[in-house]
Motif scaffolding. Structure first.
Motif, PDB file in Angstrom:
ATOM      1  N   PHE A 190       0.850  -1.190   0.000  1.00  0.00           N
ATOM      2  CA  PHE A 190       0.000   0.000   0.000  1.00  0.00           C
ATOM      3  C   PHE A 190       0.884   1.238   0.000  1.00  0.00           C
ATOM      4  O   PHE A 190       1.972   1.237   0.570  1.00  0.00           O
ATOM      5  N   GLY A 191       0.416   2.288  -0.634  1.00  0.00           N
ATOM      6  CA  GLY A 191       1.136   3.550  -0.622  1.00  0.00           C
ATOM      7  C   GLY A 191       0.992   4.232   0.724  1.00  0.00           C
ATOM      8  O   GLY A 191       0.171   3.839   1.555  1.00  0.00           O
ATOM      9  N   PRO A 192       1.776   5.268   0.982  1.00  0.00           N
ATOM     10  CA  PRO A 192       1.728   5.955   2.275  1.00  0.00           C
ATOM     11  C   PRO A 192       0.394   6.631   2.568  1.00  0.00           C
ATOM     12  O   PRO A 192       0.085   6.923   3.719  1.00  0.00           O
ATOM     13  N   SER A 193      -0.389   6.883   1.524  1.00  0.00           N
ATOM     14  CA  SER A 193      -1.703   7.513   1.709  1.00  0.00           C
ATOM     15  C   SER A 193      -2.810   6.589   1.216  1.00  0.00           C
ATOM     16  O   SER A 193      -3.772   7.018   0.563  1.00  0.00           O
ATOM     17  N   ALA A 194      -2.688   5.330   1.540  1.00  0.00           N
ATOM     18  CA  ALA A 194      -3.651   4.323   1.080  1.00  0.00           C
ATOM     19  C   ALA A 194      -5.070   4.671   1.518  1.00  0.00           C
ATOM     20  O   ALA A 194      -5.300   5.084   2.659  1.00  0.00           O
ATOM     21  N   ASP A 195      -6.003   4.497   0.593  1.00  0.00           N
ATOM     22  CA  ASP A 195      -7.403   4.789   0.879  1.00  0.00           C
ATOM     23  C   ASP A 195      -8.016   3.631   1.667  1.00  0.00           C
ATOM     24  O   ASP A 195      -7.797   2.461   1.344  1.00  0.00           O
ATOM     25  N   ALA A 196      -8.790   3.969   2.689  1.00  0.00           N
ATOM     26  CA  ALA A 196      -9.403   2.944   3.537  1.00  0.00           C
ATOM     27  C   ALA A 196     -10.297   2.001   2.734  1.00  0.00           C
ATOM     28  O   ALA A 196     -10.380   0.806   3.031  1.00  0.00           O
ATOM     29  N   ALA A 197     -10.944   2.533   1.696  1.00  0.00           N
ATOM     30  CA  ALA A 197     -11.821   1.697   0.871  1.00  0.00           C
ATOM     31  C   ALA A 197     -11.008   0.652   0.113  1.00  0.00           C
ATOM     32  O   ALA A 197     -11.446  -0.492  -0.059  1.00  0.00           O
ATOM     33  N   ASP A 198      -9.826   1.044  -0.354  1.00  0.00           N
ATOM     34  CA  ASP A 198      -8.961   0.093  -1.062  1.00  0.00           C
ATOM     35  C   ASP A 198      -8.471  -1.001  -0.125  1.00  0.00           C
ATOM     36  O   ASP A 198      -8.381  -2.177  -0.496  1.00  0.00           O
TER      37      ASP A 198
END
Length: 207
Positions: A190-198
């Motif tokens: 996951f990226g550092p700003s991963a979306d909670a939905a993802d």
């Protein structure tokens, strides 16, 4: 005069009530500092959870993903914490004299002591998510200490990592080699700003 006195008293009383209401709703909590971080297991759904989300987070990115996973699974959070916490200076990868740079260059320094490796009620967990940042293409080495110390026999282990650009690579499979047992699954980056939905969508695929 009596009428004027009564009017003045009403105005003063109204002002006092207004000021009191504004003060109580200011939202300023600086006088009551937040509790300091401690090594705890934070159950999301009480004592019946069979999913553990263990994570090491250096800057907070992995912690946020771990919290999203715990919310999606109803799991229990467990912070993997070095006995000597990493400071921002320690994490300066561009400084050859920083802690992480020295540990990277000298593998004998990567045996990082943790506050604890013991998870309360470890035997009840059947699924363990393990999260970590990627350091120089591998799992941040404090996680190695946790993995070596625990018996994963009979557990499904699902790794996840965070990084700005580095892929998961072989980090998950290398951890599996260090582990005592366990059915280790393919991990996810996951990226550092991963979306909670993802994160939630990925968790759903694991069930």
């Amino acid at each position: 005069m009596n009428w004027h006195k009564r009017l003045a008293a009403c105005i003063v009383g109204a002002a006092v009530v207004t000021l009191t209401a504004c003060g109580g709703g200011s939202g300023d909590t600086s006088a009551t500092p937040a509790p300091s971080s401690t090594q705890t297991v934070a159950p999301m759904t009480g004592d019946t959870s069979t999913t553990l989300v263990a994570y090491f987070s250096a800057t907070g990115s992995t912690k946020r993903v771990a919290e999203d996973i715990a919310t999606a699974t109803g799991g229990t959070l467990f912070a993997i914490e070095p006995a000597e916490a990493y400071t921002s200076d320690d994490l300066n990868y561009n400084d050859a004299d920083s802690r992480v740079s020295k540990e990277h260059d000298d593998e004998s320094l990567r045996d990082v002591k943790l506050k604890t490796t013991e998870v309360p009620d470890w035997d009840r967990y059947t699924t363990v998510y393990i999260g970590y940042p990627i350091w120089w293409g591998v799992a941040a080495w404090p996680v190695d200490t946790f993995v070596r110390a625990n018996d994963f026999s009979g557990k499904t282990v699902i790794p996840f990592c965070t990084s700005a650009s580095s892929p998961l690579g072989s980090s998950a499979s290398e951890l599996a080699k260090l582990a005592n047992g366990g059915d280790w699954k393919d991990g996810q980056r996951f990226g550092p700003s991963a979306d909670a939905a993802d994160v939630k969508a990925w968790v759903k695929q694991q069930s």
